[in-house]
Write a protein that holds these residues in place. Structure first.
Motif, PDB file in Angstrom:
ATOM      1  N   UNK A  26      16.783  -4.818 -10.618  1.00 43.48           N
ATOM      2  CA  UNK A  26      16.201  -6.074 -11.078  1.00 43.48           C
ATOM      3  C   UNK A  26      15.814  -6.971  -9.915  1.00 43.48           C
ATOM      4  N   UNK A  27      16.290  -6.673  -8.710  1.00 47.07           N
ATOM      5  CA  UNK A  27      16.011  -7.523  -7.555  1.00 47.07           C
ATOM      6  C   UNK A  27      14.709  -7.187  -6.848  1.00 47.07           C
ATOM      7  N   UNK A  28      13.960  -6.194  -7.328  1.00 43.64           N
ATOM      8  CA  UNK A  28      12.816  -5.700  -6.561  1.00 43.64           C
ATOM      9  C   UNK A  28      11.663  -6.700  -6.480  1.00 43.64           C
ATOM     10  N   UNK A  29      10.980  -6.665  -5.360  1.00 40.58           N
ATOM     11  CA  UNK A  29       9.718  -7.369  -5.147  1.00 40.58           C
ATOM     12  C   UNK A  29       8.676  -6.789  -6.091  1.00 40.58           C
ATOM     13  N   UNK A  30       7.713  -7.599  -6.504  1.00 38.62           N
ATOM     14  CA  UNK A  30       6.675  -7.114  -7.410  1.00 38.62           C
ATOM     15  C   UNK A  30       5.981  -5.858  -6.883  1.00 38.62           C
ATOM     16  N   UNK A  31       5.872  -5.738  -5.564  1.00 38.85           N
ATOM     17  CA  UNK A  31       5.225  -4.558  -4.976  1.00 38.85           C
ATOM     18  C   UNK A  31       5.993  -3.283  -5.268  1.00 38.85           C
ATOM     19  N   UNK A  73      13.727  11.748  -6.170  1.00 36.63           N
ATOM     20  CA  UNK A  73      13.223  11.260  -4.889  1.00 36.63           C
ATOM     21  C   UNK A  73      13.692   9.820  -4.684  1.00 36.63           C
ATOM     22  N   UNK A  74      14.044   9.465  -3.437  1.00 33.17           N
ATOM     23  CA  UNK A  74      14.427   8.095  -3.129  1.00 33.17           C
ATOM     24  C   UNK A  74      13.332   7.430  -2.293  1.00 33.17           C
ATOM     25  N   UNK A  75      12.841   6.308  -2.799  1.00 32.33           N
ATOM     26  CA  UNK A  75      11.832   5.498  -2.128  1.00 32.33           C
ATOM     27  C   UNK A  75      12.495   4.196  -1.687  1.00 32.33           C
ATOM     28  N   UNK A  76      12.328   3.828  -0.426  1.00 30.93           N
ATOM     29  CA  UNK A  76      12.975   2.624   0.102  1.00 30.93           C
ATOM     30  C   UNK A  76      11.917   1.617   0.549  1.00 30.93           C
ATOM     31  N   UNK A  77      12.000   0.416  -0.018  1.00 30.14           N
ATOM     32  CA  UNK A  77      11.196  -0.713   0.440  1.00 30.14           C
ATOM     33  C   UNK A  77      11.919  -1.325   1.636  1.00 30.14           C
ATOM     34  N   UNK A  97       0.826  -1.204   0.000  1.00 30.47           N
ATOM     35  CA  UNK A  97       0.000   0.000   0.000  1.00 30.47           C
ATOM     36  C   UNK A  97       0.861   1.255   0.000  1.00 30.47           C
ATOM     37  N   UNK A  98       1.896   1.265   0.837  1.00 35.78           N
ATOM     38  CA  UNK A  98       2.774   2.431   0.897  1.00 35.78           C
ATOM     39  C   UNK A  98       3.427   2.729  -0.435  1.00 35.78           C
ATOM     40  N   UNK A  99       3.903   1.704  -1.105  1.00 31.92           N
ATOM     41  CA  UNK A  99       4.556   1.900  -2.401  1.00 31.92           C
ATOM     42  C   UNK A  99       3.553   2.368  -3.451  1.00 31.92           C
ATOM     43  N   UNK A 100       2.337   1.868  -3.386  1.00 29.67           N
ATOM     44  CA  UNK A 100       1.310   2.335  -4.318  1.00 29.67           C
ATOM     45  C   UNK A 100       0.948   3.795  -4.065  1.00 29.67           C
ATOM     46  N   UNK A 101       0.932   4.204  -2.810  1.00 30.10           N
ATOM     47  CA  UNK A 101       0.655   5.609  -2.509  1.00 30.10           C
ATOM     48  C   UNK A 101       1.731   6.518  -3.093  1.00 30.10           C
ATOM     49  N   UNK A 102       2.991   6.104  -2.940  1.00 30.38           N
ATOM     50  CA  UNK A 102       4.081   6.911  -3.489  1.00 30.38           C
ATOM     51  C   UNK A 102       3.989   6.958  -5.016  1.00 30.38           C
ATOM     52  N   UNK A 103       3.632   5.835  -5.619  1.00 28.47           N
ATOM     53  CA  UNK A 103       3.495   5.802  -7.076  1.00 28.47           C
ATOM     54  C   UNK A 103       2.377   6.733  -7.547  1.00 28.47           C
ATOM     55  N   UNK A 104       1.319   6.839  -6.751  1.00 24.42           N
ATOM     56  CA  UNK A 104       0.237   7.776  -7.102  1.00 24.42           C
ATOM     57  C   UNK A 104       0.738   9.217  -7.074  1.00 24.42           C
ATOM     58  N   UNK A 105       1.581   9.517  -6.090  1.00 26.02           N
ATOM     59  CA  UNK A 105       2.212  10.838  -6.046  1.00 26.02           C
ATOM     60  C   UNK A 105       3.073  11.058  -7.281  1.00 26.02           C
ATOM     61  N   UNK A 120       9.770 -12.170  -9.994  1.00 23.41           N
ATOM     62  CA  UNK A 120       9.970 -12.904 -11.237  1.00 23.41           C
ATOM     63  C   UNK A 120      11.032 -12.298 -12.159  1.00 23.41           C
ATOM     64  N   UNK A 121      11.121 -10.978 -12.316  1.00 26.13           N
ATOM     65  CA  UNK A 121      12.212 -10.447 -13.145  1.00 26.13           C
ATOM     66  C   UNK A 121      13.595 -10.865 -12.638  1.00 26.13           C
ATOM     67  N   UNK A 122      13.772 -10.879 -11.321  1.00 23.28           N
ATOM     68  CA  UNK A 122      15.046 -11.325 -10.759  1.00 23.28           C
ATOM     69  C   UNK A 122      15.262 -12.811 -11.031  1.00 23.28           C
ATOM     70  N   UNK A 123      14.242 -13.618 -10.806  1.00 19.80           N
ATOM     71  CA  UNK A 123      14.353 -15.061 -11.030  1.00 19.80           C
ATOM     72  C   UNK A 123      14.716 -15.338 -12.488  1.00 19.80           C
ATOM     73  N   UNK A 124      14.063 -14.622 -13.408  1.00 16.71           N
ATOM     74  CA  UNK A 124      14.391 -14.792 -14.826  1.00 16.71           C
ATOM     75  C   UNK A 124      15.822 -14.354 -15.118  1.00 16.71           C
ATOM     76  N   UNK A 125      16.239 -13.263 -14.493  1.00 16.27           N
ATOM     77  CA  UNK A 125      17.604 -12.757 -14.691  1.00 16.27           C
ATOM     78  C   UNK A 125      18.640 -13.773 -14.203  1.00 16.27           C
ATOM     79  N   UNK A 126      18.289 -14.511 -13.157  1.00 18.14           N
ATOM     80  CA  UNK A 126      19.195 -15.526 -12.621  1.00 18.14           C
ATOM     81  C   UNK A 126      19.194 -16.797 -13.467  1.00 18.14           C
ATOM     82  N   UNK A 127      18.270 -16.872 -14.420  1.00 18.42           N
ATOM     83  CA  UNK A 127      18.208 -18.031 -15.306  1.00 18.42           C
ATOM     84  C   UNK A 127      17.562 -19.251 -14.686  1.00 18.42           C
TER      85      UNK A 127
END
Length: 408
Positions: free
Chosen positions: A118-123, A193-197, A95-103, A365-372
């Motif tokens: 490439x390591x980011x969580x889908x959220x 701006x820097x957003x940290x998960x 939810x927090x990340x979606x709020x920042x994305x709305x901004x 999934x992008x990370x998993x694909x990147x790792x082959x």
């Protein structure tokens, strides 16, 4: 150091057998267990103080409101925010990340860029994909080197076009710890701006948002001993004052007229409707529990476990570990695969031994694909895990190899 045996007694769920084996819970990156002290606070609210906040003047409502706002103060101190105005209660990190994305949607325009890894969580990917799709901005990825963020690649992709940088402080798959303070300095040099998960960092290490100088920081309560459905978004006050509310309705309003309305001041202008009162209060209790243990002690304990178990895992023939191979460079998350075996089969075999781990793509999934690879097994540690748990993990993996005739 932590007294693990004493801590384990606070968690009734750990005192059980799974498949006739003592439970070894190693799925803490997905969610943590809840100590009795937190459960007691949760139930006490419903038993004695169940009322809505910021509305009633009767005794129950006043007690609920007081405890709700005390919890906000605890989170403010926990993150070392400047003011409680910078602490917004949410449903969780997503939810927090979606709020920042709305901004970000109000700011971004064609030609702008959002930089992630490439390591980011889908959220921390999908909201940015959607914002870029609707604004015409470009989503740019920084990649890996030696199982962690390639800072040279990151620096080369951080330009004047970059308006937002959004990164996990700790990867939920690789276990690497990203240099957020340095990333904040570099990001602000180009005006981004820097957003940290912080879903994987806030429960495990001391976080000081002023020292990091991040603009936003998100966390999930259920990954730090409290119930599901509660989290926090930290944002610098001067930025939050410029952001429009994300949701509208009761609680966040100041005055409502027939054709327009005005909003409450921070932080309440972002908290529309009846909040997760019990969850918020319980999150405050979880913060008390973690503070009593000491975040520095928690981090040291997990690093001690990783330093103990990583060489044992590395010695297993046919086992591939993802992320940094040096224990000092990683947190208490270890993702791996056994050659020739599907991760789900490995996780099932470990479960037969009472060892609970996660298998799959880990919402990355992008990370998993990147790792082959298609998926991986993940063991993740926390305050109630011991070196005996580490040994049980290793033994269970060896038994899985033997069961599946895995001679590699």
């Amino acid at each position: 150091m932590l007294d693990v045996k004493k801590i384990q007694k606070d968690f009734a769920i750990l005192q059980q057998l799974v498949n006739d084996e003592p439970l070894v819970y190693l799925d803490n990156a997905a969610t943590t267990q809840k100590p009795q002290a937190v459960l007691d606070v949760l139930m006490d609210y419903y038993h004695t103080d169940n009322a809505n906040v910021h509305r009633g003047v009767h005794t129950l409502a006043e007690r609920a409101t007081k405890n709700y706002e005390i919890s906000r103060e605890k989170l403010c101190q926990f993150l070392n925010a400047r003011s409680t105005k910078e602490i917004l209660f949410t449903r969780g990190t997503t939810t927090g990340l979606n709020w920042v994305a709305q901004f970000a949607r109000e700011i971004l325009k064609p030609g702008d860029q959002v930089l992630v890894s490439i390591m980011e969580h889908h959220s921390n990917l999908i909201p940015w994909q959607e914002v870029c799709r609707t604004t015409g901005a470009e989503l740019v990825y920084a990649y890996l080197k030696d199982g962690q963020l390639d800072m040279d690649d990151f620096k080369s992709k951080l330009t004047a076009k970059t308006k937002f940088v959004s990164l996990a402080q700790i990867s939920n798959v690789l276990g690497c710890i990203n240099p957020i303070k340095e990333i904040a300095r570099l990001s602000h040099q180009v005006g981004a701006y820097l957003v940290v998960d912080g879903a994987q960092s806030a429960p495990h290490m001391k976080v000081d948002v002023q020292d990091l100088d991040c603009d936003f920081f998100t966390l999930s309560g259920h990954k730090m001993l409290s119930p599901t459905g509660i989290g926090v978004l930290y944002g610098k006050e001067e930025i939050l004052n410029r952001i429009s509310p994300i949701e509208f309705g009761g609680e966040m309003i100041d005055f409502v007229y027939e054709q327009e309305a005005s909003w409450k001041e921070l932080p309440w202008k972002f908290e529309a409707g009846t909040p997760n009162i019990a969850g918020s209060i319980a999150l405050g209790a979880a913060v008390d529990y973690l503070n009593n243990l000491g975040l520095e002690n928690i981090h040291a304990h997990e690093q001690d476990l990783v330093a103990y178990v990583l060489p044992k895992l590395q010695a297993i023939e046919g086992l591939t570990i993802y992320g940094p191979q040096d224990p000092v460079q990683r947190a208490g998350v270890i993702a791996f695969n056994l050659e020739g075996l599907h991760p789900h089969d490995v996780a099932t075999a470990l479960d037969y031994e009472g060892v609970a781990v996660r298998a799959g793509h880990h919402c990355a999934q992008p990370l998993i694909n990147h790792l082959g690879i298609h998926s991986a097994v993940r063991a993740s540690f926390y305050i109630y895990n011991s070196k005996e748990d580490c040994d049980k993990l290793v033994d269970a993996i060896l038994k899985a190899k033997e069961f599946f005739n895995g001679t590699f």
